[in-house]
Structures are given as structure tokens and as C-alpha cells.
Design an enzyme around this catalytic site. Sequence first.
Site, short mmCIF file in Angstrom:
data_model
loop_
_atom_site.label_atom_id
_atom_site.label_comp_id
_atom_site.label_asym_id
_atom_site.label_seq_id
_atom_site.Cartn_x
_atom_site.Cartn_y
_atom_site.Cartn_z
N CYS A 191 0.84 -1.22 0.00
CA CYS A 191 0.00 0.00 0.00
C CYS A 191 0.87 1.26 0.00
CB CYS A 191 -0.95 0.00 1.21
SG CYS A 191 -2.15 -1.33 1.19
N ASN A 192 1.96 1.22 -0.73
CA ASN A 192 2.86 2.38 -0.82
C ASN A 192 3.48 2.41 -2.22
OD1 ASN A 192 4.86 4.36 -0.57
ND2 ASN A 192 5.29 3.83 1.55
#
Length: 787
Positions: A401-402
Site C-alpha cells: 500500500c505504498n
Amino acid sequence: GAAYGGGGGKGSPRALRRAEFARLGGMTYLDHAGATLFPQSLLKAFTEDLSANIYGNPHSQSISSKLTYDTIEHIRYRLLQHFNTTVEDYTVIFTSGCTAALRLIAEAFPWVPGSPEEPGSCFCYLTDSHTSVVGMRGITATMNVLTVPLKPAEMVPQAEEVGAEERSCQTPHLFCYPAQSNFSGTKYPLEWIKEIKSGKLHPINVLGKWFVLLDAASYVSTSPLDLSVHQADFVPLSFYKMFGFPTGLGALLVKNEIASHLRKTYFGGGTAAAYLAGEDLYLPRRSIAERFEDGTVSFLDIIALKHGFDALERLTGGMENIKWHTFALAHYTYRVLSSLKYTNGAPVVRIYSDTDFSSPETQGPIINFNVLDENGEIVGYSQVDRLAGLYNIHFRTGCFCNTGACQQHLGMSNNDIKKNLQAGHVCGDDIDVIDGRPTGSVRISFGYMSTFEDAQTFLKFIIATRLCGCKMLNCPPQAETPSPVTVSPKENGYTYDNHVDKLPLKRSITDSQLKTSSPSGLTSVCPQLAEGQSERNVTEISGNSTEMQPSGTTAVTITNIYLYPIKSCAAFEVAQWPIGNQGLLYDRSWMVVNQNGVCITQKQEPRLCLVQPLIDLEKNVMIIKAEGMDPISVSLEEDSERQTPVCQSKVCSHRVQTYSCGDRLAAWFSEFLGRQSYLIRQCSDFQRNAKQTHEKGEMPVTAASLSLVNEAQYLLINQESVLQLSDQITARLGESLPLQKLIHRFRANIVISTNEPFEEDKWDEIAIGRLHFKVQNGCSCTLVMGP
């Protein structure tokens, strides 16, 4: 070193592990950045608290409700004390997690919309930020607020003195950055907070007043944060990253001087001092926390936080000890991992980091990397993850999630991300390499309960699988194959005779009956039962046919037929067998589940391979055997008048409808596996269809019905292909693995023998007598360690 163990708390890391985390057993858990583990004493203290007290709704006025309210307020004080601050400086707003806290800021921050005449507010964030931070721009865009992403290298000190005009401008701007990258573990300077607020550091050159949002979710799980020194305006948290329990609870710490300027439009239960239903009148509560905590807070979960703080202090001696302990493990692992080389001098891994792991002030206990082969090519993270499962090692893979950090470290441009999307890759899937380039990586992370043995187990896994051969193959029969061949009906004129067709053990498949293009995996035409015909009286796979060898063709012989009545249990070999409308009759019609109805496979319970189901068609029963257990039987007939409730389960993310086979079978499996288990069977009136795949221009066909298989009715494997794999294993390990034993690892229904290995990779369709099979896709095998 001296930092290992932290020097505080009670006992050694090993003793802590035995006393508080015995449930880990032989597991090596290295995903503490994803979710850390709760100690047993936390759960015990919490349940004892709930057993001894009555906690009512905090919005009521009863004695039990007052107890709840007062306890929540005490925990607010305890939370602020943990970060070395008080209610005089900060307000605690409980949320459902860090993501909800970030959304609250995006919606409530006093943005000033931009206009042609006057520039408005700016929202800036570091590109090395979690998705939930980047997602705030979806809200700011609707408010006509300028959004500016910044790379870490673009954060530079202000060269000029701040002028009077700039000091007088009060247009609010917001800058967000993570205290610690959840991708690489890099710790960004907390000094930025003061420098930005004082004007010494500007994210971008605009007039106005900067506020700082410090994403502390990753940082505070293993590091102390002193808010009396580093006074960020907003600090969002998620408590499961700190304590492991409770989940679904977070908080937003808001500096009081900005709290009163936050704006709110929606008002929920408990937030209003007064309002009218028939007129636009609403008066919010005076307390900032109560104003923003819509509805009844998760008060029992909040009460659990008290026990979380108690356990953390009692077991570790505090966050400073946790910081040093986890960094010592990360430093050691980084040092060894970065030194691993192949015989040609090529590195075994590529580590993605902005530091040299020399100090816990700049680096957290996270190591992000990709495995390389001898030629420097990427080994996909999905493959590494599957191999790690063989060693019972748990970590995380992907982009975490980055996306910003993933692009930065993996060298991916925006166009690369778009091309990967066009190629079918989305967040969270297992497409790990596209055009030779990685789409993500592997991340390991340590927690306060991690041990030196965890680090060593992980390093031994890398060494064993990259430098010493794949020793994981020396284990008993392996788990369900996640991607068996799929079955779909033919649409090109083939017909099916339900009465006489058999699939023989000595049947040859001719080249004239093969079409080429797809990887090795079989799909068979799904026979349609005649009206009134029982499932038992369908086409039969048989070993009585003679070998056929037409002139000018290559023989392909069927050597073995297996079915697996109970998913993930041992195979049942047959010479001939009926074919039902879901594949081999009774193949994977049952499965074992835990107390929550979740399927148990050999990946979680390798002892399942020792459970031997035997089907007696004449007596109409399945007999189940296992060493040390009395045999037990279950009828093959589905009880149409059963009293057992129907339940919903999942197989490979697909919903299936099942029913329990009763307490007697449940007790048998529970005793053998040493955990609460149940045997369930798929309902005959429930239909789950295989995924349809057809080439462009082909007519769509009716999808095949599936039993409790992962993706297909049948799985085929070639002896010659397995033999070549066996030769490679022997060459690497210096020891041989019996061919039949290796074949059993793949849990195929149909085993064939051809003249050349991997011939089956070129097949598209196969006809065996009047039975027709279509190749759907290749198989991705996940190995497991046996008991």
C-alpha cells in the site's frame, strides 16, 4: 549484542516467547509491520476485566455507563502519557483506525479554496506515503485545494529569511509525511515538524501557515514518540500495530490549538449538545473528542487498550527497549543478507533501503528486498512467498500500500505502472514479474517478541533455497495444488456417450487429437446426466481398454488415476472410476474446516496427508483411516432430510455451500489434528462454476460445475516432466527422490507418460476415446512441509 532483548521487561526473549506466544509453535512470523502479535496475558487480563465488570453504553447515565465513560477518559490520559504529553496540549479522538483518522483530517481541516484572484490552501505529502494518505487528495480535490506530492529528496531547507508578508498570511496548508516508511523502514526526521512550522523548511514556496500531519502508524509500533518535543498538529495511529489487539481501532491525536478550527458537517449520535429534527438547528458538544466521535465508540475495544499498555510495559520495560531490540535483529539480518553471494560473486538479494542500518534513529526494523538468481534476474516475490510457506515463514509481499516508495526503489515510472495495469496486474495479486521487471518486493519486519532464532531461520531459508538447493522437496506428500486444470465443455462438435466411455490406464492419446498453444493443464468436457439418471451411472474412467497406437502418431499413455475424496488428505488410487458432473465421482467432495468454518489445508496442517480416505462403491461408504485412530465411515448418500444446518464456506475465495457430517466425524478429526475440526460436504444442489476462458472469436460455452477443488475438475501431470524435475533435484542436492513420491506431491488426478518432458505444455485439447478434455491453464504448485 547488548541491544538484543532490550535490557528490560521480564526474562529473555525465548522465555517471553514461551510464556506469551506459545501459539506460534514452529512458525516464524516476520510481518509485524503488517500486524504485530498480542501476548496471551493481554487477552487474559482483558477477558477477566470483562468478566468482573459491567460496562454500559457511555452515552447513558446509569452506574454501568458512568463506569464505561470514566474508564474511556482514563485511557485517553494513559494514551497521551505514552507519548509524553497531556490533555493540555492534545485531544484524543478515537476512530476505527489510522485510515479513518486520515479521512477525518481531510474532511475537517480548515481548507481555503483557491480562486483566480487568491491562491488557496495546499495539501502536500511525501510520495513515500501509505495509500490512505495519498487518498486524501480525493477529498481535497473537491474543495479546490492544490495537491502537491513531494519526493524525499525535494525536501530542502528554506534559503531565504521569511518575510513579513509571509508571516502575516494565515492561509492554512497541510504537509503530511510518515515518521517511518512502511516500505523500507526509513525514519524521516522528526525535526521536520518544528522546521516546517517555524518556516525554516517549506515543502513548497507559498504564502501561508503550515500544519504538519505525522503518520505515526508504522513508527510507534517499535519506537518511542515524544510529542512534548515533536509537536505535530495531527498524529493518526492504529492500535493493532502496537499491541496486536484490538483490531479495528485507532486514534487521532490533535493539537488543541488547531482542534477548535476543525470543521464538521455530518453529526452522529453522541456528538450533538442539541438539534432539531424539523428545523436546521444543531449545536455540537463542547468537547472536541465527543464532537468528532460519531455514534457509540467501540468502548470494549478501548478498554482493551489499558491492558495493552500494561502488557507492553510489563513485558518489555518500554518503547526504548523495543526500539533497540528490534533494531538489533534487523541490523544482524541486514548484515548477513547483504553479504550473501553466489559462487560467481553475484548478490543473492537486492535490498531496498535509504540507510546502511547503522542506527535505530534513522532505520526501523523493516528489511525490503527482492531475491535474485545467479544471473542477476529477479525471482518473483510470489515464488519466494510460496517457498517461505514451506518453511513456515510468514512475511508480506507486493507494494505494501505504498506505490510511491515502490516506484522509488524499484525504478518504476508512472508509465511502467500503467503498463503493468494493462498487463493485468493490480494491487494484491501474485503477478510479480512483467517483462523481466518486478512489480513488487518482499518485506520482513520484527516485533518485540521476535527472537534471534527467527532471524536465523529466515536467513537459513534464503541460503537453503538459493545457495544449497531446494531441500524443501524432502518432505511428505504436498498440499492442494492451487491452480489445477480447469474443465469446460466443448463447443466444436464433439459428442459424449454417457453409457460406455472409459478412460483406460493403457490408453494412447494421438497427436492428431491434440491442438497446441496453452500451458499444461487439462479441462475435460463435462458430461450432462440424462434425465432420471443417478450420478453413479455415468461415464467411467477405466483401466480395461487396450493401448491404441495409430500409424504416424506419438503414444501418450495414462499410467495412474487418483482421486482425493477429502480435500488436502491422502490420494485414493483406482484402476477405473465413474465420472460425475463435477469430475471424478466424489473427488474433493469433502473438506476439513476449523471452528470458524475456514478450510484447513496441508499448508496449515501437514498431518492431513496422513488421513487416508477409501471409497467402497458397493457398500456406499467412505472409510477414513489414520495411524493411531480407529477407522471411521461416512455414507456416500447425501441425507436429503438432514437436520445439520447448511453453512457457507470458501474455497480459493469462491463461495461454496456445505453441510456438516456430524459430531462423530468432528470428534475424530479434532482428536487426530489436536484442534477443533469438522468434516463438511458440498451440498449436491449447490453449483460453483469454473472460470470461463475462450479465445477471441470463439463462442462462449457453459462453464463446468466444480466440487471443492480450487479451480478445475481435473489435474493432469506428465511422468517425463516430473522425471526431469527429479534429475534437477538430484543434481542440486546430491540425493535422489523416488519418482512416484515426487509425483504424489502434485496431487494430480490423471498421470500420463509421453516421449518428451513438458510436451503437455503445448497442448490445447485432448481426446481420450469419447472423453474430451480442454487445457485451461498451467499449474502453480505450493509445497508444504510434512509431519
